[in-house]
Design an enzyme around this catalytic site. Structure first.
Site, mmCIF file in Angstrom:
data_model
loop_
_atom_site.group_PDB
_atom_site.id
_atom_site.type_symbol
_atom_site.label_atom_id
_atom_site.label_comp_id
_atom_site.label_asym_id
_atom_site.label_seq_id
_atom_site.Cartn_x
_atom_site.Cartn_y
_atom_site.Cartn_z
ATOM 1 N N CYS B 80 41.458 36.683 43.679
ATOM 2 C CA CYS B 80 40.830 37.032 42.393
ATOM 3 C C CYS B 80 41.900 37.302 41.333
ATOM 4 C CB CYS B 80 39.869 38.207 42.576
ATOM 5 S SG CYS B 80 38.776 38.452 41.164
ATOM 6 N N HIS B 192 36.089 36.219 46.629
ATOM 7 C CA HIS B 192 36.416 37.339 47.524
ATOM 8 C C HIS B 192 35.966 37.018 48.943
ATOM 9 C CE1 HIS B 192 37.591 40.246 44.399
ATOM 10 N NE2 HIS B 192 36.745 39.557 43.652
ATOM 11 N N GLU B 194 36.434 38.609 51.613
ATOM 12 C CA GLU B 194 35.998 39.820 52.334
ATOM 13 C C GLU B 194 34.606 40.265 51.899
ATOM 14 O OE1 GLU B 194 38.604 39.542 50.347
ATOM 15 O OE2 GLU B 194 38.083 40.792 48.631
#
Lengths: 285, 212
Positions: B80, B192, B194
């Site tokens: 990001c 992202h 995660e």
């Protein structure tokens, strides 16, 4: 392409997942982590944890639940309930939340939206707008889970929320919440056409058609669903009933009755039906 | 230590560490130069404003540490804002110089909504990553599939000068933009992993398998 997000919303009281009607009369349904895990596996796009009593008793008991959830669930988690200061927000983010939702504190002090958006970024700040339709058909924003009258007009409030830098609005119709009688489409349409930021529609989902209407006619960017999914799970899975803590009103669970207003449609069913209607959604293999 | 998660006071590092833990990677959140340089892999995560992030990096001399780590040839991962910071410059709130590791700029979404669908900025939500240019076989996307859904949160996107480093593209509104790059030992992504469910965890599993 923009993909519509389907977001289970879990209202929490102490250690338990609860659900009421019009945000009142809370029933204990089970453990939030159990429901969260199942929703994650069924393709939830995000999760919302709302502490239902934090704002009433000025406490915040969510951090343990957030941490346990964030260790196991790899989708964004929004947490709200009683967040009043930048330090409160920081604490919840450090516990593992990705976004926060604020309502009472924002209405009492709109500058809090500006400050928190600046400190944590617009995309971290969701403003919860809880709406009661008035006898003259106007819409007013309430606080403290719909208990406190503010006299603030929803349309001007959502514009201010956007102007002050919030990334999303979670729009709850208190009138429809927990009833399963469908979304207030006029309300959703009014708000989503007034602001450029994301609008998460909440309150009233009873069946898949209701959700479809909120997307196609209300132009919601995301849909938050609570009762319909929770009762759907309970109606499907008996063993969930044994996994609750004995705090709060569990009479409903002990009687082992299903909630007749709602069927047993799962999140998977919801997404499949919406996809059949050509609504763009994320699917997991 | 397998992975050093570079801490420059700008982001939610907890979820990156939780994802590492889930797939069995040992990780540490740190701003200590020696710990970072000792790790097998370094991750530069980040949410927030470009200018502020860069000044944190420079103030704590983490910029020099990042240059040294990348010179060592070990795998470096930007996520990001951690992707955007690697570029020459950004137009976020004025013009800011970046780390200059990747030639190109960071630009803000200027989207044209059509009559029925609005495209809010920041983009917040799921979107597809579509294979572009080089095959994913040599990148950390090797165990992912073309058009996998990933979770995005951003108002700015990167525009590399060298198109050959772009390995995936994503479309939001009328804008198709670069969502992942691979330049030598630098792998950097706009989304992202995660926060992208099992599909995102695949990337962490690949890190574990290849480098830990």
């Amino acid at each position: 392409m923009k993909y519509i997000r389907i977001i289970p919303r879990l209202d929490i009281k102490g250690p338990n997942l609860v659900k009421g009607i019009h945000l009142e009369g809370l029933r204990v349904l089970g453990k939030p982590e159990d429901f969260a895990k199942l929703y994650y596996e069924q393709g939830a796009d995000e999760l919302i944890y709302q502490d239902t009593v934090a704002s009433l008793y000025q406490r915040n008991s969510l951090t343990d639940i957030i941490t346990r959830t964030a260790e196991d669930i790899f989708i964004p988690i929004t947490v709200g309930g009683g967040l009043r200061t930048l330090e409160d927000i920081n604490k919840v983010l450090r516990a593992g939340a990705d976004k926060v939702s604020i309502n009472t504190a924002a209405i009492k002090n709109p500058e809090f939206i500006t400050e928190s958006s600046r400190a944590f970024g617009s995309s971290t700040i969701v403003v919860a707008v809880e709406v009661v339709k008035q006898p003259d058909n106007s819409y007013l924003a309430y606080t403290d889970n719909g208990r406190e009258y503010t006299g603030i007009d929803v349309l001007s409030w959502v514009k201010e929320v956007e102007y002050r830098g919030a990334g999303e609005i979670m729009l709850t119709s208190i009138d429809r919440d927990g009833t399963g009688s469908g979304f207030d489409i006029d309300l959703i349409k009014m708000v989503s056409s007034a602001v450029q930021i994301h609008v998460i529609a909440h309150g009233g989902a009873g069946n898949i058609n209701h959700i479809k209407n909120a997307i196609n006619d209300g132009h919601a960017d995301a849909i938050a669903i609570s009762s319909m999914l929770h009762y759907g799970l309970i109606n499907q899975e008996d063993n969930l009933l044994n996994k609750f803590n004995d705090e709060g009103n569990i009479e409903f669970l002990k009687k082992n009755v299903s909630f007749k207003t709602f069927g047993s449609e799962s999140l998977i069913d919801v997404k499949q039906s919406l996809s059949d209607e050509k609504i763009p959604l994320r699917f997991i293999a | 230590m397998d992975v050093a998660i570079i801490d420059y006071k700008m982001s939610n590092l907890y979820s990156v560490q939780a994802a590492c833990k889930k797939v069995g990677i040992s990780s540490v959140i740190t701003s200590d130069r020696n710990v970072i340089l000792d790790a097998n892999v370094a991750i530069l995560p980040g949410v927030g404003a470009f200018g502020e992030a860069l000044s944190h990096l420079v103030k704590s001399k983490l910029d020099e540490c990042i240059y040294s780590f990348i010179d060592s040839g070990k795998p470096f991962i930007g996520i990001c804002l951690g992707l955007q910071l690697l570029f020459d410059s950004s137009k976020e709130f004025g013009n800011h110089k970046g780390l200059g590791l990747i030639k190109g700029t960071v630009k803000k979404f200027q989207l044209h909504s059509n009559q029925s669908i609005k495209y809010p900025v920041p983009q917040i939500g799921w979107n597809k990553i579509t294979q572009s240019g080089n095959s994913w076989k040599k990148s950390l996307l090797r165990n992912n599939h073309d058009n996998d859904f990933m979770y995005f949160v951003h108002s700015y996107y990167v525009e590399p000068e060298d198109d050959s480093i772009v390995i995936s593209k994503t479309t939001y509104g009328d804008k198709e933009y670069c969502s992942a790059i691979q330049q030598n030992n630098i792998f950097a992504i706009q989304f992202h992993p995660e926060k992208s469910g099992d599909v995102g965890l695949n990337i962490y599993k690949t890190i574990k398998k290849e480098y830990c």
